[in-house]
Write an enzyme that holds these catalytic residues in place. Structure first.
Site: not given
Length: 418
Positions: A166-167
């Site tokens: 997840c950025p």
């Protein structure tokens, strides 16, 4: 000075507070997520909730609106920290390939030579819930990945029950932080709904107080309008993400499995039923980390890698060159000793005292020292074949004896000068 594990970590992670906090390589994106939460809530508290403190006289309910917003925001930020700053379930990599496969070789033929090289089966089967599941070998971590484990190319680690990277939280989502990730996303959704609802309530209060229209109330509180638009857009993201992960939890899937294996119609061996799937995610104890990032590194003796095909050829060529040099040195030493002899009987005695291998060399050398033109071609042929003769161990003894006899007959008249 001894180093700790986090100081020599081979992954792409960032560590803080002496290895107590671990982030992904895109840890700066966490700051953006923090700003996206803190800034709207601050605007909400200053321009909306503060004006509602005295609107509800009973039990000071107006202060509760402000308190709930602050407490709920702290809760969301804590979940974000628990998601992004902890080990997601990293499998420690090995410093060498598995022992049970180190002695399995295959010979590759290149240039007429067979070169041994290590070969590992790319997959092997394990039993999960009574059904066979294939797990892959990771060349980077030098291990067979556990079931539902995958190698994250961003963090450069194998992560158990890998869901996705997840950025927005700057971290992989895996076995040890999936629960906190889902709670963070769902809590952010509830916070958006709460702020949107209170802003709409404040617009309604302004309309009642001024007996005006909704447009007039919106002009009196532009912050409420901006917050409502912001929360509406955010709900599409965090709300959709929450709904999608509710489906994944109910079917006991990960995002990685859903996107990769959905088209293959594979049987989901991990599905335990809807209720048990939720129990597994929310009601089981979070496993302890396999890594002690603050532990001191234990140095292992390095194991030399197997030579590649090119290295093996170079090594064999060096061995041949060393053998040739040793042969030349031995041959030169024999010539020097023979040249120091002053009597043909000493030469013959020396020839007899040596083995059949050395006879061949000395007979040729004696002819060369005594200046026999007639035996020169034979001497050259013997010298050319000396290296082969030393390795093969087969010599022509009869030709050596005749060579020595002929040499004696040639020098016999000159023995009086010795």
């Amino acid at each position: 000075m001894a180093k700790r594990v986090y100081q020599v970590w081979k992954g792409s992670n960032y560590f803080f507070l002496g290895g107590r906090l671990i982030f992904g390589p895109d840890a700066k994106s966490v700051l953006i997520s923090l700003l996206l939460i803190i800034v709207p809530v601050t605007v909400f508290c200053v321009f909306v909730a503060r004006h509602l403190r005295h609107e509800f006289s009973s039990y000071n309910a107006g202060y509760a609106i402000l308190a709930v917003a602050i407490i709920f925001t702290i809760h969301v930020l804590a979940l974000l920290l628990l998601t992004s700053a902890r080990d997601p379930g990293i499998v420690p990599r090995n410093s060498h390939p598995p022992e049970e496969f180190r002695h399995e070789f295959s010979a590759s033929v290149e240039g007429g030579r067979q070169t041994p090289s290590l070969q590992f089966p790319r997959t092997k089967e394990v039993i999960v819930n009574g059904m066979p599941v294939r797990v892959k070998y990771c060349d980077t971590c030098m291990l067979y990945r556990p079931p539902r484990c995958s190698h994250c190319s961003i963090c450069n680690n194998c992560v158990e029950r890998f869901d996705h990277h997840c950025p927005w939280v700057g971290q992989c989502i895996g076995l040890r932080n999936y629960r906190f990730f889902f709670c963070f996303v769902s809590s952010a959704m509830l916070l958006c709904i709460y702020v949107f609802a209170i802003c709409a309530l404040y617009i309604k209060v302004l309309m009642d107080n001024s007996q005006g229209t909704v447009w007039k109330a919106m002009k009196e509180s532009p912050a409420s309008v901006i917050l409502m638009a912001y929360c509406f857009i955010s709900l599409w993201f965090v709300g959709g993400l929450t709904g999608f992960h509710l489906y994944l939890i109910s079917t006991n899937q990960t995002t990685y499995e859903n996107f990769r294996y959905k088209a293959e119609n594979r049987i989901n061996v991990y599905d335990l039923g809807c209720l048990n799937n939720f129990m597994e995610v929310f009601c089981t104890k979070v496993k302890s980390s396999r890594n002690n990032f603050r532990a001191f590194v234990q140095e292992e003796e390095p194991r030399p890698p197997l030579p590649t095909t090119r290295e093996a050829e170079v090594e064999m060529g060096d061995q041949d060159q060393r053998m040739k040099v040793e042969d030349d040195l031995d041959f030169g030493g024999d010539l020097l000793k023979i040249s120091q002899r002053h009597n043909i009987e000493d030469i013959e005695t020396d020839l007899r005292s040596r083995g059949s291998d050395v006879h061949h060399h000395n007979s040729s050398e004696a002819d060369s020292v005594l200046g026999s033109d007639r035996r020169a071609p034979n001497v050259q042929s013997d010298v050319r074949n000396s290296s082969w003769g030393r390795r093969s161990g087969s010599w022509e003894i009869a030709s050596e004896k005749s060579s020595v006899t002929e040499s004696r007959s040639h020098v016999a008249p000159n023995e009086q000068y010795q």
